[in-house]
Write an enzyme that holds these catalytic residues in place. Structure first.
Site, short mmCIF file in Angstrom:
data_model
loop_
_atom_site.label_atom_id
_atom_site.label_comp_id
_atom_site.label_asym_id
_atom_site.label_seq_id
_atom_site.Cartn_x
_atom_site.Cartn_y
_atom_site.Cartn_z
N ARG A 15 0.96 -1.29 0.04
CA ARG A 15 -0.01 -0.30 0.42
C ARG A 15 0.93 1.54 -0.06
NH1 ARG A 15 -3.22 -1.21 5.50
NH2 ARG A 15 -1.39 -2.71 5.78
N LYS A 75 1.75 2.05 7.66
CA LYS A 75 1.85 0.99 8.57
C LYS A 75 3.03 1.52 9.04
CE LYS A 75 0.88 -2.48 9.42
NZ LYS A 75 -0.45 -3.32 10.43
N TYR A 94 -0.75 4.01 10.99
CA TYR A 94 -1.18 2.49 12.17
C TYR A 94 0.06 2.58 13.39
CZ TYR A 94 -5.37 1.79 9.21
OH TYR A 94 -6.45 1.75 8.09
N HIS A 96 0.01 0.66 16.17
CA HIS A 96 -0.32 -0.37 17.28
C HIS A 96 0.59 -0.33 18.52
CE1 HIS A 96 -4.21 -1.72 14.37
NE2 HIS A 96 -3.33 -1.35 13.54
N GLU A 118 -5.29 4.01 14.40
CA GLU A 118 -6.32 2.98 14.84
C GLU A 118 -7.07 2.87 16.37
OE1 GLU A 118 -1.97 2.09 16.75
OE2 GLU A 118 -3.32 2.93 15.08
N SER A 134 -10.34 -2.63 8.07
CA SER A 134 -10.95 -3.72 9.53
C SER A 134 -11.60 -4.71 8.70
CB SER A 134 -11.42 -3.65 10.59
OG SER A 134 -10.55 -3.22 11.47
N ASP A 198 -19.73 -13.22 20.44
CA ASP A 198 -19.26 -11.23 21.58
C ASP A 198 -19.78 -11.34 22.83
OD1 ASP A 198 -17.95 -8.40 20.06
OD2 ASP A 198 -19.18 -8.55 21.95
N VAL A 267 -7.04 -12.34 13.23
CA VAL A 267 -7.21 -10.44 12.43
C VAL A 267 -6.44 -10.14 13.59
CG1 VAL A 267 -8.14 -9.06 11.24
CG2 VAL A 267 -8.51 -11.30 11.15
N ASP A 270 -1.83 -8.07 15.11
CA ASP A 270 -1.19 -6.68 14.90
C ASP A 270 -1.32 -6.18 16.15
OD1 ASP A 270 -4.11 -6.10 14.41
OD2 ASP A 270 -3.75 -4.97 12.70
N ASN A 300 -0.23 -7.77 8.25
CA ASN A 300 -0.76 -6.71 7.36
C ASN A 300 -1.43 -6.97 6.24
OD1 ASN A 300 1.63 -7.82 5.95
ND2 ASN A 300 1.64 -5.21 4.92
#
Length: 368
Positions: A15, A75, A94, A96, A118, A134, A198, A267, A270, A300
């Site tokens: 990206r 990133k 991002y 993280h 994020e 996401s 959940d 997922v 990260d 990623n």
């Protein structure tokens, strides 16, 4: 303001931080945009596209960092970039942080302004800059999970949608947020049987309202997780606590309760991963096997579909880039509480409490 867009150098990150359309909007307002040579090539954007939009092309990553007041990336910076980041330079990407102490320490030492996509957060707790990635990752999780269920790559040998006379595969989705709902949507579209867990009944009611009958909901607790991992073929980890490490919902001992060839797509990796045995992998080497369970833990995932991801990301980041460029980061944050939530580190101080708690560093409330 001078905005710099370097080429992403993280493994297989294809990206780019901004599209030519985004450049056009910035230049139209009087800002300068410096793009590293070939930064957009893997996303389908040539240097000429950027030049036509008004950008200046620079040959090296060092030139981009040296010239820019604000860096716009995708990133988090990796080790070769740490030394390039200057005091008071705005880095908008991002991060993280909760998943990487070396990165956190390096950004503290740089005394830069770190604004994390994020943790930009609306009043309703939604995360507008995380949502499109996401969505991509949630949809990709089923695409990749279906692939790794194939026997040649050590999966169970199950076709998720089944065929007439054969039951479809079973998908367990942990978390009914953006990732979980998109994963459930894709799995259901293939014809799989989907169970989504959940801890929020509000989310589960929403899922129940919008999904077809073969998507079932249950409350998330250890008992239910242990029950379902024994019978499900593909497990999607899609839990998120904004800015903090993901909780470990699947522990090492649980792997022995799964059938050989079960696939986990974490997922949440990260943010540290919601599976105890997860560790970040790359598109170059995406999976590993522990106790006959296939782990897909690419940190990623959207980097594999860079055109879609770059356009989707710029759609949501550009309004904030424009605000910061037009007003300066302090004024922009004073006027926009959503953006203010994205500020994580300022001038060597951690101003986002969850990060300070993860690494036991002092928390300094943001003062602007």
């Amino acid at each position: 303001m001078v905005i710099g867009v370097p080429t992403e150098i993280k493994n297989n990150e294809n990206r780019v931080g901004i599209t030519p359309g985004g450049v056009y909007e910035l230049v139209k307002r009087g800002h300068s945009v410096h793009i590293q040579k070939a930064a957009g090539f893997n996303s389908g954007f040539t240097d000429q596209h950027y030049i036509d939009a008004g950008a200046t092309i620079l040959d090296t990553i060092e030139e981009v960092y040296a010239s820019a007041e604000m860096i716009v990336k995708v990133k988090e910076p990796i080790e070769p970039e740490y030394k390039l980041i200057k005091k008071d330079q705005i880095v908008f990407t991002y991060f993280h942080f909760a998943s990487s102490e070396p990165l956190t320490r390096a950004m503290i030492a740089s005394e830069s302004i770190c604004i994390a996509y994020e943790t930009v957060e609306e009043e309703d707790r939604s995360l507008p800059l995380l949502t499109p990635m996401s969505e991509v990752a949630g949809r990709m999780s089923i695409q990749q999970g279906a692939r790794y269920l194939e026997k040649p790559v050590k999966g169970r040998g199950v076709l998720l949608g089944g065929v007439p006379g054969v039951s479809p595969g079973k998908v367990l989705v942990l978390g009914a947020g953006v990732v979980g709902i998109q994963a459930a949507k894709m799995a259901a579209g293939l014809g799989a049987h989907v169970t989504i867990l959940d801890i929020s009944m509000k989310r589960l009611r929403h899922v129940n309202d919008i999904m077809p009958p073969h998507v079932v909901t249950e409350f998330s607790n250890e008992f239910n997780i242990r029950k379902h991992i024994k019978t499900h073929d593909l497990i999607i980890g899609g839990v998120l606590i904004p800015g903090a490490k993901a909780p470990k919902l699947i522990t090492r001992d649980m792997l022995k309760e799964m059938r050989p060839g079960t696939v986990i797509v974490d997922v949440a990796v990260d943010q540290g991963g919601c599976v105890e045995t997860s560790k970040p992998t790359t598109h170059e080497d995406p999976v590993f096997i522990i106790d006959d369970v296939v782990h897909y833990c690419v940190a990623n995932m959207p980097g594999a579909v860079p055109y879609t991801s770059t356009v989707a990301l710029t759609n949501v980041t550009l309004p904030y880039v424009l605000k910061i460029a037009d007003q300066g980061w302090k004024s922009a944050c004073l006027k926009d509480a959503t953006l203010k939530k994205g500020v994580n580190i300022v001038g060597g101080d951690v101003v986002y409490q969850e990060i300070s708690e993860v690494f036991d560093v002092p928390y300094v409330p943001l003062a602007i």
